[in-house]
Write a protein that holds these residues in place. Sequence first.
Motif, PDB file in Angstrom:
ATOM      1  N   LYS A 169      57.172  33.883 102.164  1.00 42.40           N
ATOM      2  CA  LYS A 169      57.084  33.397 103.537  1.00 42.40           C
ATOM      3  C   LYS A 169      56.694  34.370 104.714  1.00 42.40           C
ATOM      4  O   LYS A 169      55.530  33.918 105.505  1.00 42.40           O
ATOM      5  N   GLU A 170      57.088  35.667 104.832  1.00 40.66           N
ATOM      6  CA  GLU A 170      56.443  36.502 105.693  1.00 40.66           C
ATOM      7  C   GLU A 170      55.192  37.000 105.556  1.00 40.66           C
ATOM      8  O   GLU A 170      54.300  37.094 106.410  1.00 40.66           O
ATOM      9  N   ARG A 171      54.699  36.957 104.255  1.00 39.48           N
ATOM     10  CA  ARG A 171      53.179  37.308 103.925  1.00 39.48           C
ATOM     11  C   ARG A 171      52.406  36.134 104.139  1.00 39.48           C
ATOM     12  O   ARG A 171      51.118  36.740 104.668  1.00 39.48           O
ATOM     13  N   ILE A 172      52.822  34.842 103.998  1.00 39.86           N
ATOM     14  CA  ILE A 172      51.807  33.716 104.570  1.00 39.86           C
ATOM     15  C   ILE A 172      51.774  33.661 106.009  1.00 39.86           C
ATOM     16  O   ILE A 172      50.542  33.642 106.580  1.00 39.86           O
ATOM     17  N   SER A 173      52.893  33.911 106.738  1.00 40.81           N
ATOM     18  CA  SER A 173      52.859  34.179 108.150  1.00 40.81           C
ATOM     19  C   SER A 173      52.124  35.272 108.688  1.00 40.81           C
ATOM     20  O   SER A 173      51.204  35.192 109.546  1.00 40.81           O
TER      21      SER A 173
END
Length: 338
Positions: free
Chosen positions: A198-202
Motif C-alpha cells: 500500500k505504501e509503495r504504491i502511494s
Amino acid sequence: MKKLTIDDVAQKAGVSKSTVSQFLNKRFKYMSEATKNRIEAVIEELNYQPNGLARSLKQNRTHMVGIIVANIDYSLSIQCIRAIENELQQHGIQVIICNADENTEKESKYVETLVARQVDGLIIFPTGNNPSAYSRLIEADFPLVFMDRLVDGITTQSLLLDNEMAAKIGVGQLTQQGHERIALVTLPLGEHAITPRKERISGYKKAMEEADLTLREEYICSVPKEELAAGLKRLLALPDPPTALLATNDITLAEILKYANRNAIAIPEQLSVIGIDDAEFAQIYNPVITTIRQPAYEMGMQAAKIILSCIEDKGASVPITYRFPPTLQQGQSVKSYK
C-alpha cells in the motif's frame, strides 16, 4: 555423586545465591567484571549445569520467543529471522519459527500454540487479518512486536521500512535519467491492504505527481505471482509501453528478470529496471540490478532488543512505530534518456 546446586556455586565463588542467579540469567547491570569472571570460572571448574526447567518454572519464564512470519519466501523475512535469532541467543533465549504462509487461520493457531507453550514473547510479521488475536495479547500485556506490517486498530511496538520513501527513491532515479513512462509492478494489496504494498504504491503515485508526470492506472501492474508473466506481457504490449519498471519487492523483481530472459528483452537497453528490497540475486544478475535496500538485518536486531526490553519490563513500554530509511544500491540496470 551428589548433584551440584546453585548453593555449591555460590559458596565456592564467595557470593550470594541471588548473585549466581543473576549471572545465570545474564543480568549483569550491577555486577562487577571481577564477580562475573569468578562465577564463570567456578561454573566451568565444577561443570555446573543449571536446571533449565526448574528455572523456567520458578521465574515463570521459558527463555523462548516465538517468531510468526507471514511469508518466509521473502528475503526480508529470512534476514530478519537470522538477526533476531543471533541476538536472542546471546541472551540465552531460543526461538521457535512459524510460517503462516499469508494464512490467517494458520497464524491464529500458531499464536495459540506458542502462548500455550508459554513463550516469553512474540515477534509477528502479521497477515493483517487477525485483530482479535493481537488485541488479546495486548490486553494481557503480553510482549509483542510487529515486523514489516501495521494492522489497523492495533497499537504495539512495530518496525518497518519507510516504504513511501523507497518508492520515491526508485522513481527519482528513473526520472533523473530522463524516463517518463514508468510502470510499477506489485503483488496485490490483499483484502486488508498489506502495509508495504500500500505504501509503495502511494509513494510511486506521489513521486510521479511531484515529477509532473502523467499517472496512468494501466501502468500499475498489480497481480499475483502466478499471473505476473501475463501482466508484464499486457503492460509491454500497450500502444505506449513503459520504458522502465519499478518492482516493489524481490518476488516481483525475480519475475521481471525471468520474463526478460525468456523473451530476449535486453536490460537496460530495451527496458530499465529497479527493485525495492536488496535481493542477493540482483547483485549476480548481468547487468547488476539497481535496488533500494531496506536494512533487514538491522531491523531484526532492533526487534530482538525491543522484545527483550518488553520481557524484562512487562507492560511498561510505550508503543512506538520505528521507521528505517531505505538506501540506494546503484547497479547498471537503468538506461539514460537524456
